[in-house]
Design a protein around this motif. Structure first.
Motif, PDB file in Angstrom:
ATOM      1  N   GLU A  70       0.665  -1.548   0.160  1.00  0.00           N
ATOM      2  CA  GLU A  70       0.201  -0.381  -0.149  1.00  0.00           C
ATOM      3  C   GLU A  70       0.828   1.289   0.476  1.00  0.00           C
ATOM      4  OE1 GLU A  70      -2.865   1.580   3.754  1.00  0.00           O
ATOM      5  OE2 GLU A  70      -3.527   0.585   2.176  1.00  0.00           O
ATOM      6  N   ALA A  71       0.860   2.458  -0.300  1.00  0.00           N
ATOM      7  CA  ALA A  71       0.966   3.756  -0.533  1.00  0.00           C
ATOM      8  C   ALA A  71      -0.027   4.701  -0.248  1.00  0.00           C
ATOM      9  CB  ALA A  71       2.140   3.693  -2.172  1.00  0.00           C
ATOM     10  N   ASP A  72       0.804   6.164  -0.273  1.00  0.00           N
ATOM     11  CA  ASP A  72      -0.221   6.904  -0.390  1.00  0.00           C
ATOM     12  C   ASP A  72      -0.001   7.706  -1.559  1.00  0.00           C
ATOM     13  OD1 ASP A  72      -0.679   9.807   0.185  1.00  0.00           O
ATOM     14  OD2 ASP A  72      -1.401   9.469   1.874  1.00  0.00           O
ATOM     15  N   VAL A  73      -1.925   8.120  -2.146  1.00  0.00           N
ATOM     16  CA  VAL A  73      -0.925   9.247  -3.065  1.00  0.00           C
ATOM     17  C   VAL A  73      -1.995   9.377  -3.663  1.00  0.00           C
ATOM     18  CG1 VAL A  73      -1.200   8.727  -6.281  1.00  0.00           C
ATOM     19  CG2 VAL A  73      -0.282   6.608  -5.208  1.00  0.00           C
ATOM     20  N   ASP A  74      -1.477  11.397  -3.625  1.00  0.00           N
ATOM     21  CA  ASP A  74      -1.768  12.401  -3.485  1.00  0.00           C
ATOM     22  C   ASP A  74      -2.797  12.170  -2.198  1.00  0.00           C
ATOM     23  OD1 ASP A  74      -0.612  13.845  -5.153  1.00  0.00           O
ATOM     24  OD2 ASP A  74      -2.045  12.836  -6.520  1.00  0.00           O
ATOM     25  N   GLY A  75      -2.366  11.365  -1.551  1.00  0.00           N
ATOM     26  CA  GLY A  75      -3.597  11.376  -0.304  1.00  0.00           C
ATOM     27  C   GLY A  75      -4.451  10.744  -0.688  1.00  0.00           C
ATOM     28  N   GLN A  76      -4.229   9.543  -0.929  1.00  0.00           N
ATOM     29  CA  GLN A  76      -5.290   8.558  -1.645  1.00  0.00           C
ATOM     30  C   GLN A  76      -4.428   7.276  -0.720  1.00  0.00           C
ATOM     31  OE1 GLN A  76      -8.373   8.582  -1.720  1.00  0.00           O
ATOM     32  NE2 GLN A  76      -9.393   6.262  -1.757  1.00  0.00           N
ATOM     33  N   ARG A  77      -4.916   6.198  -0.160  1.00  0.00           N
ATOM     34  CA  ARG A  77      -3.932   4.974  -0.111  1.00  0.00           C
ATOM     35  C   ARG A  77      -4.549   4.306  -1.252  1.00  0.00           C
ATOM     36  NH1 ARG A  77       0.070   5.175   2.825  1.00  0.00           N
ATOM     37  NH2 ARG A  77       0.324   3.045   3.403  1.00  0.00           N
ATOM     38  N   LEU A  78      -3.526   3.593  -1.455  1.00  0.00           N
ATOM     39  CA  LEU A  78      -3.774   2.058  -3.021  1.00  0.00           C
ATOM     40  C   LEU A  78      -3.312   1.559  -2.515  1.00  0.00           C
ATOM     41  CD1 LEU A  78      -4.092   5.636  -5.931  1.00  0.00           C
ATOM     42  CD2 LEU A  78      -5.788   4.160  -4.446  1.00  0.00           C
ATOM     43  N   ARG A  79      -3.625  -0.092  -3.116  1.00  0.00           N
ATOM     44  CA  ARG A  79      -2.860  -0.800  -3.519  1.00  0.00           C
ATOM     45  C   ARG A  79      -3.193  -1.669  -4.519  1.00  0.00           C
ATOM     46  NH1 ARG A  79      -3.307  -6.406  -1.658  1.00  0.00           N
ATOM     47  NH2 ARG A  79      -5.152  -6.849  -1.184  1.00  0.00           N
ATOM     48  N   LEU A  80      -2.333  -2.264  -5.467  1.00  0.00           N
ATOM     49  CA  LEU A  80      -3.001  -3.383  -6.836  1.00  0.00           C
ATOM     50  C   LEU A  80      -3.458  -4.217  -5.998  1.00  0.00           C
ATOM     51  CD1 LEU A  80      -0.192  -1.924  -9.285  1.00  0.00           C
ATOM     52  CD2 LEU A  80      -2.281  -0.996  -8.737  1.00  0.00           C
ATOM     53  N   PRO A  81      -4.217  -4.086  -5.791  1.00  0.00           N
ATOM     54  CA  PRO A  81      -4.653  -5.848  -4.832  1.00  0.00           C
ATOM     55  C   PRO A  81      -4.273  -7.282  -5.699  1.00  0.00           C
ATOM     56  CG  PRO A  81      -6.376  -4.886  -5.710  1.00  0.00           C
ATOM     57  CD  PRO A  81      -5.568  -4.031  -5.920  1.00  0.00           C
ATOM     58  N   TRP A  82      -4.019  -7.451  -6.328  1.00  0.00           N
ATOM     59  CA  TRP A  82      -4.076  -8.263  -7.733  1.00  0.00           C
ATOM     60  C   TRP A  82      -2.524  -8.748  -7.636  1.00  0.00           C
ATOM     61  CZ3 TRP A  82      -0.764  -6.709 -11.561  1.00  0.00           C
ATOM     62  CH2 TRP A  82      -0.407  -5.568 -12.199  1.00  0.00           C
ATOM     63  N   VAL A  83      -1.675  -8.112  -7.356  1.00  0.00           N
ATOM     64  CA  VAL A  83       0.457  -8.108  -7.621  1.00  0.00           C
ATOM     65  C   VAL A  83       0.549  -9.003  -6.339  1.00  0.00           C
ATOM     66  CG1 VAL A  83       2.931  -7.054  -7.104  1.00  0.00           C
ATOM     67  CG2 VAL A  83       0.757  -5.673  -8.614  1.00  0.00           C
ATOM     68  N   LYS A  84       0.893 -10.060  -6.753  1.00  0.00           N
ATOM     69  CA  LYS A  84       1.508 -11.326  -6.016  1.00  0.00           C
ATOM     70  C   LYS A  84       3.068 -11.681  -6.648  1.00  0.00           C
ATOM     71  CE  LYS A  84      -2.569 -12.264  -5.567  1.00  0.00           C
ATOM     72  NZ  LYS A  84      -3.151 -11.611  -4.183  1.00  0.00           N
ATOM     73  N   ASN A  85       3.788 -11.546  -5.482  1.00  0.00           N
ATOM     74  CA  ASN A  85       5.039 -11.289  -5.908  1.00  0.00           C
ATOM     75  C   ASN A  85       5.272 -10.773  -6.033  1.00  0.00           C
ATOM     76  OD1 ASN A  85       5.213 -14.131  -4.060  1.00  0.00           O
ATOM     77  ND2 ASN A  85       3.951 -15.119  -5.835  1.00  0.00           N
ATOM     78  N   GLY A  86       5.228  -9.672  -6.267  1.00  0.00           N
ATOM     79  CA  GLY A  86       6.071  -8.378  -7.428  1.00  0.00           C
ATOM     80  C   GLY A  86       7.257  -8.018  -7.261  1.00  0.00           C
TER      81      GLY A  86
END
Length: 332
Positions: free
Chosen positions: A128-144
């Motif tokens: 998870e990371a903060d992008v312009d004040g919004q917490r985002l995560r790419l849920p489909w990423v596995k072992n990236g």
């Protein structure tokens, strides 16, 4: 020492893919391209084809920037390629030169670049990371897995590379300047509590193999002009004799008049007449194979882990083949 090939994504894209396949057959392990959406074709589309038609090559931009794409889009693009082809990408990134200026924008600040490196890496690796004040995560990423390598010249940028980057990209092959900059990056890493040896050091520069030095110089003189853009930024920021930037890097741009990006990175660039032969010889690798081997061994002694060969000249295939036949075996 690893080796990479750097190309512009001029059409047809099939030619870029073909040169990368040729490079892999000759022992090159990395395939890099410029990333400037107006001047050249979109590299990430071409990376998919390169990855499909190679087996082990790692691909990435030299370099992207935090301004031309939103950070979650950049991360998602890398993560998609990794999911398709098995973690074979690397994110080369910098403040942005041609991509930003051609579009009428200024290069990004170092603060923005530092934040972007963390966000892009975290998202591409599934965190998870903060992008312009919004917490985002790419849920489909596995072992990236996405190494982020930063391009830098100036003292503050070198410090940022040492503090945050997985790799450091230096776009010139002068041993004196390489030693100075590698030491700065490693000191910054140590000061930040990192292992300096964990940072991959990549030197990128044109390489022309052959005995006709005057012709080789003319084919590679454009590189001094490209580097001069960054040096001019440093001079405007720190001053000509600040002591913060080596005079070996700043002296030659005194005769620089201007720069037209329509000729960026191209042989015959009319805006590089100010670049003297001495700078071409220092910044590039020219001459017969043994001359390349000797300079690369010197760079390796300074801690360089990869040499990335800019092949924007009239002997691309010959250079790739000469490296595969004579030079890469001598450095492995």
């Amino acid at each position: 020492m690893d080796f990479g090939l750097v190309l512009q994504t001029d059409p047809p894209a099939s030619a870029v893919v073909g040169l990368m396949r040729r490079a892999e057959r000759n022992g090159f392990r990395y395939g890099w391209t410029f990333d400037s959406a107006v001047l050249w074709q979109e590299p990430f589309v071409i990376y998919s084809r390169i990855l499909e038609h190679t087996t082990k090559m790692t691909v990435g931009p030299m370099v992207t920037n935090p301004g031309t794409r939103t950070w979650e889009v950049t991360a998602s693009t890398f993560a998609t390629l990794n999911d398709m082809y098995g973690n074979r990408t690397v994110c080369g990134i910098g403040r942005g030169d041609s991509a930003m200026r051609v579009a009428g924008r200024k290069p990004n600040t170092l603060a923005r670049l530092g934040e972007a490196m963390d966000v892009i890496r975290d998202l591409a690796e599934g965190r998870e990371a903060d992008v312009d004040g919004q917490r985002l995560r790419l849920p489909w990423v596995k072992n990236g897995k996405l190494p982020v390598w930063m391009a830098a010249y100036g003292p503050k940028a070198l410090a940022l590379a040492g503090e945050k980057a997985d790799g450091f990209i230096l776009q010139l092959a002068d041993p004196f300047l390489t030693e100075w900059m590698v030491k700065a990056v490693r000191k910054a890493a140590a000061d930040a509590g990192r292992d300096p040896a964990s940072i991959t050091i990549c030197v990128a520069a044109p390489a022309y193999v052959g005995d006709d030095l005057p012709h080789a110089r003319e084919q590679c003189r454009w590189f001094g002009g490209m580097v001069g853009n960054h040096v001019a930024d440093l001079v405007s920021r720190y001053g000509e004799h600040s002591g913060l930037v080596p005079e070996a890097l700043t002296e030659y741009i005194k005769a620089r008049q201007g720069y037209d990006y329509s000729h960026h990175g191209r042989t015959g660039n009319p805006d590089t007449a100010f670049v003297p032969d001495e700078i071409v010889d220092r910044f590039c690798l020219l001459g017969p194979p043994q001359a390349h081997i000797e300079k690369l061994k010197a760079l390796r002694e300074l801690g360089v882990d990869q040499f990335a060969l800019y092949a924007m000249h009239d002997a691309r295939e010959a250079a790739i083949d000469a490296y595969g036949r004579h030079i890469i075996p001598a450095l492995r």
